[in-house]
Design a protein around this motif. Structure first.
Motif, PDB file in Angstrom:
ATOM      1  N   SER A  77     -17.807  98.749  47.027  1.00 18.34           N
ATOM      2  CA  SER A  77     -19.105  98.961  47.664  1.00 18.34           C
ATOM      3  C   SER A  77     -19.391 100.447  47.841  1.00 18.34           C
ATOM      4  O   SER A  77     -20.523 100.905  47.626  1.00 18.34           O
ATOM      5  N   ARG A  78     -18.380 101.209  48.221  1.00 19.72           N
ATOM      6  CA  ARG A  78     -18.579 102.654  48.371  1.00 19.72           C
ATOM      7  C   ARG A  78     -18.926 103.308  47.041  1.00 19.72           C
ATOM      8  O   ARG A  78     -19.829 104.160  46.965  1.00 19.72           O
ATOM      9  N   ARG A  79     -18.232 102.930  45.982  1.00 24.13           N
ATOM     10  CA  ARG A  79     -18.519 103.510  44.677  1.00 24.13           C
ATOM     11  C   ARG A  79     -19.894 103.087  44.173  1.00 24.13           C
ATOM     12  O   ARG A  79     -20.595 103.867  43.511  1.00 24.13           O
ATOM     13  N   PHE A  80     -20.299 101.877  44.474  1.00 21.46           N
ATOM     14  CA  PHE A  80     -21.637 101.437  44.082  1.00 21.46           C
ATOM     15  C   PHE A  80     -22.700 102.203  44.858  1.00 21.46           C
ATOM     16  O   PHE A  80     -23.767 102.521  44.309  1.00 21.46           O
ATOM     17  N   LEU A  81     -22.438 102.515  46.123  1.00 20.91           N
ATOM     18  CA  LEU A  81     -23.378 103.328  46.896  1.00 20.91           C
ATOM     19  C   LEU A  81     -23.504 104.723  46.292  1.00 20.91           C
ATOM     20  O   LEU A  81     -24.612 105.294  46.242  1.00 20.91           O
TER      21      LEU A  81
END
Length: 324
Positions: free
Chosen positions: A195-199
């Motif tokens: 999720s952090r990398r997608f953000l």
């Protein structure tokens, strides 16, 4: 004629009359005082004083209130948030990292609102819920595939940003186009590393959009080329969220198949839950008719039906290519 009439006449000095001093209002004003002190007219009470505020400042204050162009006051963000994907995090008990994030472009706002929370909930189902009932190796393969998609999108966005900056320097462009709409400021609750990398991918997409718009305004790049590049990058970002949903759907079907074999035959409600596609597994909600991982071209269809789920001989796997 006039000279004859004035011959022999005595003309007195106006500022020194015979019958006494003239009133202050009718006296002639000297250019400078004869002694120390102010002029006579400065002490007169009937002299009107000019306003202390300059007229130019008053005019500027009045012009500041005039609206030539009406700009957005937050209505654009309200319209975007109204179409936000409704997800239910009430059953998610994991801790989250709060990251303050700002989106300025319309593409970045819409992509975040429509895809981020959906990906987070699907990833929670894949990494937490499904891991407790399915083989850990299968879950690891899914997470690796999603990280690969994120890496591809990140590389494409970095290349596009570097190319735009190079064009800025080559053509002497020093300013970037800005948006008149109110930016979307939000504290994002990040649940996992994916999720952090997608953000981060969404933030890069938001950063690239005004760069492409600036190049189009200066006619460095044609509008058609900008639209093509923008559509391709958005498709790559969207495929990440769609891939997570497809993986979660495939895993959920395998879990439904396991529940159908575990429950007794007379459990009608259990059979309905196993056959239907609109039943939620710990917060995961997918609509009926969602494509499985095989139809999305993902490696989820190749997951072996081993580990904690066993298939009798002759029984096909639940997730298979083209199966609905």
């Amino acid at each position: 004629m006039q000279g004859q009439l004035l011959r022999g006449a005595k003309v007195g000095r106006r500022f020194r009359p015979v019958n006494g001093l003239m009133p202050v209002a009718t006296q002639l004003i000297a250019k400078a005082p004869r002694g120390d002190g102010a002029f006579v007219w400065q002490g007169a009470g009937h002299v009107r004083k000019m306003p202390s505020t300059p007229l130019s400042a008053q005019g500027a204050a009045g012009m500041a209130k005039v609206e030539i162009v009406k700009v957005d006051q937050g209505d654009a963000n309200a319209r975007i948030l109204a179409r936000e994907a409704k997800v239910d995090f009430r059953r998610v008990e994991a801790a989250s990292l709060k990251i303050a994030t700002r989106f300025s472009s319309a593409e970045g706002k819409r992509m975040f609102v429509r895809a981020f929370n959906t990906l987070q909930l699907n990833m929670h189902f894949i990494s937490v819920i499904a891991r407790t009932r399915l083989d850990h190796e299968d879950i690891g393969r899914i997470e690796t595939a999603l990280r690969g998609r994120i890496d591809v999108a990140t590389a494409s966005l970095n290349e596009a940003i570097d190319g735009a900056e190079a064009l800025f320097k080559a053509h002497g462009i020093t300013s970037v186009a800005s948006y008149d709409t109110v930016p979307l400021d939000v504290d994002v609750h990040v649940l996992s590393s994916i999720s952090r990398r997608f953000l981060e991918v969404l933030v890069k997409l938001d950063q690239l959009m005004p760069l492409l718009q600036t190049l189009e305004i200066h006619e460095v790049v044609s509008a058609q080329a900008v639209d093509t590049q923008r559509a391709g990058l958005k498709r790559q970002v969207r495929d990440i969220a769609n891939g997570a949903r497809s993986f979660a759907t495939g895993l959920r079907r395998r879990m439904n198949a396991l529940d159908a074999r575990v429950r007794p035959p007379d459990d009608v409600e259990g059979r309905d839950d196993a056959d239907g596609l609109d039943v939620a597994h710990d917060g995961l909600v997918v609509a009926a008719g969602d494509s499985p991982a095989a139809e999305a071209g993902l490696p989820g269809a190749a997951l072996p039906a081993t580990g904690r789920i066993t298939h009798p001989e002759g029984e096909p796997a639940v997730v298979e290519a083209g199966a609905e």
